[in-house]
Scaffold this motif. Structure first.
Motif, mmCIF file in Angstrom:
data_model
loop_
_atom_site.group_PDB
_atom_site.id
_atom_site.type_symbol
_atom_site.label_atom_id
_atom_site.label_comp_id
_atom_site.label_asym_id
_atom_site.label_seq_id
_atom_site.Cartn_x
_atom_site.Cartn_y
_atom_site.Cartn_z
ATOM 1 N N GLN A 47 0.824 -1.212 0.000
ATOM 2 C CA GLN A 47 0.000 0.000 0.000
ATOM 3 C C GLN A 47 0.859 1.264 0.000
ATOM 4 O O GLN A 47 0.490 2.263 -0.606
ATOM 5 C CB GLN A 47 -0.938 -0.009 1.215
ATOM 6 C CG GLN A 47 -1.959 -1.144 1.150
ATOM 7 C CD GLN A 47 -2.902 -1.183 2.348
ATOM 8 O OE1 GLN A 47 -2.666 -0.539 3.362
ATOM 9 N NE2 GLN A 47 -3.965 -1.958 2.222
ATOM 10 N N GLU A 48 1.974 1.211 0.701
ATOM 11 C CA GLU A 48 2.819 2.398 0.790
ATOM 12 C C GLU A 48 3.723 2.538 -0.434
ATOM 13 O O GLU A 48 4.366 3.561 -0.617
ATOM 14 C CB GLU A 48 3.679 2.343 2.057
ATOM 15 C CG GLU A 48 2.880 2.323 3.364
ATOM 16 C CD GLU A 48 2.190 3.653 3.657
ATOM 17 O OE1 GLU A 48 2.471 4.639 2.940
ATOM 18 O OE2 GLU A 48 1.367 3.703 4.585
ATOM 19 N N ASP A 49 3.807 1.495 -1.251
ATOM 20 C CA ASP A 49 4.684 1.491 -2.426
ATOM 21 C C ASP A 49 6.104 1.918 -2.052
ATOM 22 O O ASP A 49 6.680 2.812 -2.663
ATOM 23 C CB ASP A 49 4.124 2.410 -3.531
ATOM 24 C CG ASP A 49 4.819 2.184 -4.876
ATOM 25 O OD1 ASP A 49 5.428 1.110 -5.062
ATOM 26 O OD2 ASP A 49 4.765 3.094 -5.736
ATOM 27 N N VAL A 50 6.650 1.267 -1.023
ATOM 28 C CA VAL A 50 8.000 1.631 -0.584
ATOM 29 C C VAL A 50 9.050 1.112 -1.563
ATOM 30 O O VAL A 50 8.819 0.140 -2.275
ATOM 31 C CB VAL A 50 8.304 1.088 0.829
ATOM 32 C CG1 VAL A 50 7.471 1.807 1.875
ATOM 33 C CG2 VAL A 50 8.096 -0.416 0.911
ATOM 34 N N ASP A 51 10.181 1.781 -1.565
ATOM 35 C CA ASP A 51 11.301 1.338 -2.388
ATOM 36 C C ASP A 51 12.096 0.252 -1.677
ATOM 37 O O ASP A 51 12.720 -0.589 -2.316
ATOM 38 C CB ASP A 51 12.221 2.525 -2.686
ATOM 39 C CG ASP A 51 11.474 3.657 -3.374
ATOM 40 O OD1 ASP A 51 10.932 3.414 -4.468
ATOM 41 O OD2 ASP A 51 11.396 4.768 -2.804
ATOM 42 N N ILE A 52 12.083 0.316 -0.344
ATOM 43 C CA ILE A 52 12.915 -0.589 0.453
ATOM 44 C C ILE A 52 12.131 -1.092 1.656
ATOM 45 O O ILE A 52 11.407 -0.329 2.302
ATOM 46 C CB ILE A 52 14.179 0.148 0.967
ATOM 47 C CG1 ILE A 52 15.010 0.656 -0.221
ATOM 48 C CG2 ILE A 52 15.023 -0.746 1.878
ATOM 49 C CD1 ILE A 52 16.158 1.557 0.159
#
Ligand code: B12
Ligand SMILES: Nc1nc2c(ncn2[C@@H]2O[C@H](COP(=O)(O)OP(=O)(O)OP(=O)(O)O)[C@@H](O)[C@H]2O)c(=O)[nH]1
Ligand SMILES: [Mg+2]
Lengths: 134, 324
Positions: free
Chosen positions: A54-59
């Motif tokens: 949901q947060e579309d994090v890179d890491i």
């Protein structure tokens, strides 16, 4: 336009109450210009994967000092892959014996950081290895 | 993927078909104001307007995130879908941020009908990020029935949420001071609903009475906004709050021609106009003219207003063909 900040999820999976390292890391990375999603203690692998999606994090950064990394980390890697998040960099830290590192890497973890790691080491590794950003 | 327009079309189709990863990536594009985002918003904006946008604001630590989580619980129990956009401040020095609101909302992992997204304010004042409204439009368009917006823990003047939301809930905690002083004028003026949270703490009733007395004679005449008491930590008072939020629909808060939505559209159009003008001013030809104007103003040979008039005139005269 300057490059956008790198977005990182710092998660504490499992029944592990050691959150000092995760908090030190979250604050340190903020001060290095990262956007850090912190989800708190006692996260199930599903919670970690949902937050990453949901947060579309890179890491994704997993902090584990309880000794449960060999079950939790591969499970989280599996879920991330199932969600189509293969381009997300997965890292881990905490109390993780050197002997376990190859198996974790085989499961999909790109690097493991132990006690004494400095924030700037983590920050440079993240900057060098995060997926490309528009 | 091909052009931004193609990428946008692809992401929109999959997000509209229910793919949560595409939705998340659309939100990232929106947050970063990319060309993909612009294409996507063109496609999605006409589909938005159905969701009830509910802003939750109030001082740091009042219990906004806990209350949002409790509301999500009740909405899901009733089978209603809900998205949350939670904004946290960015460091003005490094640009970094800790996005910690999710900590209280982790119970819904695996539930496809809850979507929670954190956003850093990225230097925008007012309690939101500059792209929060657009993010809500995307979540609205893909079909969430309620979109809740948790603002940065606010002082008195961060009232932007009132323009972004159909219903603005202002949260206060008891004993914020002998007199209710923490939020007074600014925030309370924009409240559609006022909530005293931490109802389990001493002084909650007293704070609520003070607020009622204070608001009674406000600009809404003798009927100020309702003042409710909740204990987000246990869920007490939350169903009543949800009922009050739902009542807003019947009161016209979501009507196209109503004051709330007209004000929002006004802010959106002004914002887009500002963006467009700034973008044009950054184009090579204009950047040069602007640099020259800035030097003239620095030397006090012309005043800033004259410089702005001249730049605007040449901007409107110049055809750049940059619109896609
Ligand atoms: C402080 C501490 C506690 C505190 C925790 C306070 C808190 N809120 O964090 C308290 C007293 C509560 C505690 C309790 C327990 N602890 Co304790 N605790 C420690 C101790 C001494 C230090 C941990 C610490 O805070 N380090 C400081 C931080 C900053 O370092 P860090 O967490 O390692 O993080 C750094 C790096 O590892 C890395 N990093 C960490 N995570 C990540 C993640 C990513 C993505 C990256 C990139 C980097 C990274 O970066 C950080 C900065 O350098 C360690 C021993 C040790 N020397 O590590 C034992 C230790 C972790 N505890 C241990 C144990 C067994 C316990 C208890 C079960 C009981 C006990 N015997 O004390 C309980 C369980 C608590 C629980 N509910 O889980 C064992 C774990 C054994 C194991 N894993 O096999 C240890 C290793 C001690 C030991 N040698 O036996 N503990
Ligand atoms: N006693 C009591 N504590 C509560 C209640 N609701 C929230 N809290 C506590 O208040 C603290 C802050 O809660 P949050 O929900 O994080 O508050 P917030 O307004 O979102 O905070 P920021 O996002 O940091 O501004 C937490 O320790 C909560 O557990 C309540 O109804 N009663
Ligand atoms: Mg919060």
């Amino acid at each position: 336009m300057t490059e956008r900040p790198i977005k990182v999820l710092i998660a504490k999976p499992g029944l592990d109450g050691h959150d000092r390292g995760a908090k030190v890391l979250a604050r340190g990375l903020r001060d290095e210009g990262f956007e850090v999603v912190y989800t708190g203690l006692r996260q199930t692998p599903e919670m970690v994967a949902t937050a990453a999606l949901q947060e579309d994090v890179d890491i994704v950064g997993l902090s584990i000092l309880s000794g449960a990394h060999m079950t939790l980390v591969p499970r989280i890697c599996q879920l991330l892959q199932a969600e189509g998040l293969a381009d997300v960099l997965v890292t881990a830290g905490g109390i993780i014996p050197d002997d376990d590192v190859p198996a974790l890497k085989a499961a999909g973890v790109s690097a493991v950081f132990g006690p004494g790691t400095t924030i700037s080491e983590v920050a440079s590794y993240f900057r060098a290895n995060a997926r490309p950003r528009e | 993927m091909g052009s931004p327009a193609e990428a946008a079309a692809e992401l929109c189709s999959t997000a509209l078909a229910g793919d949560r990863r595409s939705l998340a990536r659309l939100l990232t594009a929106v947050e970063n104001r990319t060309l993909v985002a612009e294409g996507a918003l063109r496609r999605l904006y006409p589909l938005a307007g159905r969701a009830h946008l509910v802003g939750i604001t109030g001082p740091p630590g009042a219990g906004k995130s806990t209350l949002v989580a409790a509301l999500v619980g009740h909405l899901r129990a009733a089978g209603r879908t809900v998205a949350v956009v939670a904004v946290d401040p960015s460091s003005p020095i490094t640009g970094g941020a800790i996005l910690g609101d999710r900590v209280r909302m982790q119970a819904y992992a695996g539930d496809r009908d809850v979507f929670i997204r954190s956003m850093a304010a990225r230097g925008h004042a007012g309690g939101l990020a500059s792209t929060t409204g657009a993010a809500c439009a995307v979540l609205d368009a893909v079909g969430f029935e309620i979109v809740m917006i948790e603002t940065v823990g606010t002082g008195q003047s961060e009232v932007e949420v009132a323009a972004a939301a159909d219903t603005t809930v202002v949260l206060e905690a008891p004993e914020m001071g002998d007199e209710v002083q923490a939020i007074k004028a600014g925030l309370l003026e924009v409240a559609d609903l006022v909530v005293v949270n931490k109802g389990d703490r001493p002084g909650a009733q007293r704070t609520a009475s003070q607020l009622r007395a204070m608001l009674g004679g406000g600009r809404r005449g003798i009927h100020g906004p309702p003042v409710l008491i909740t204990t987000a930590a246990t869920g007490a008072g939350v169903p009543e709050l949800l009922a009050a939020i739902d009542r807003r629909r019947g009161e016209g808060a979501l009507d196209d021609g109503g004051a709330t939505r007209l004000a929002r559209a006004e802010a959106e159009v002004s914002g887009a106009l500002g963006d467009r003008i700034r973008r044009r001013l950054d184009e090579p030809g204009m950047a040069l003219a602007r640099g020259a104007a800035v030097r003239e103003v620095a030397a006090h040979r012309i005043d800033p207003y004259t410089a702005a008039d001249e730049l605007l005139a040449s901007l409107l005269g110049v055809e750049t063909g940059s619109s896609r």
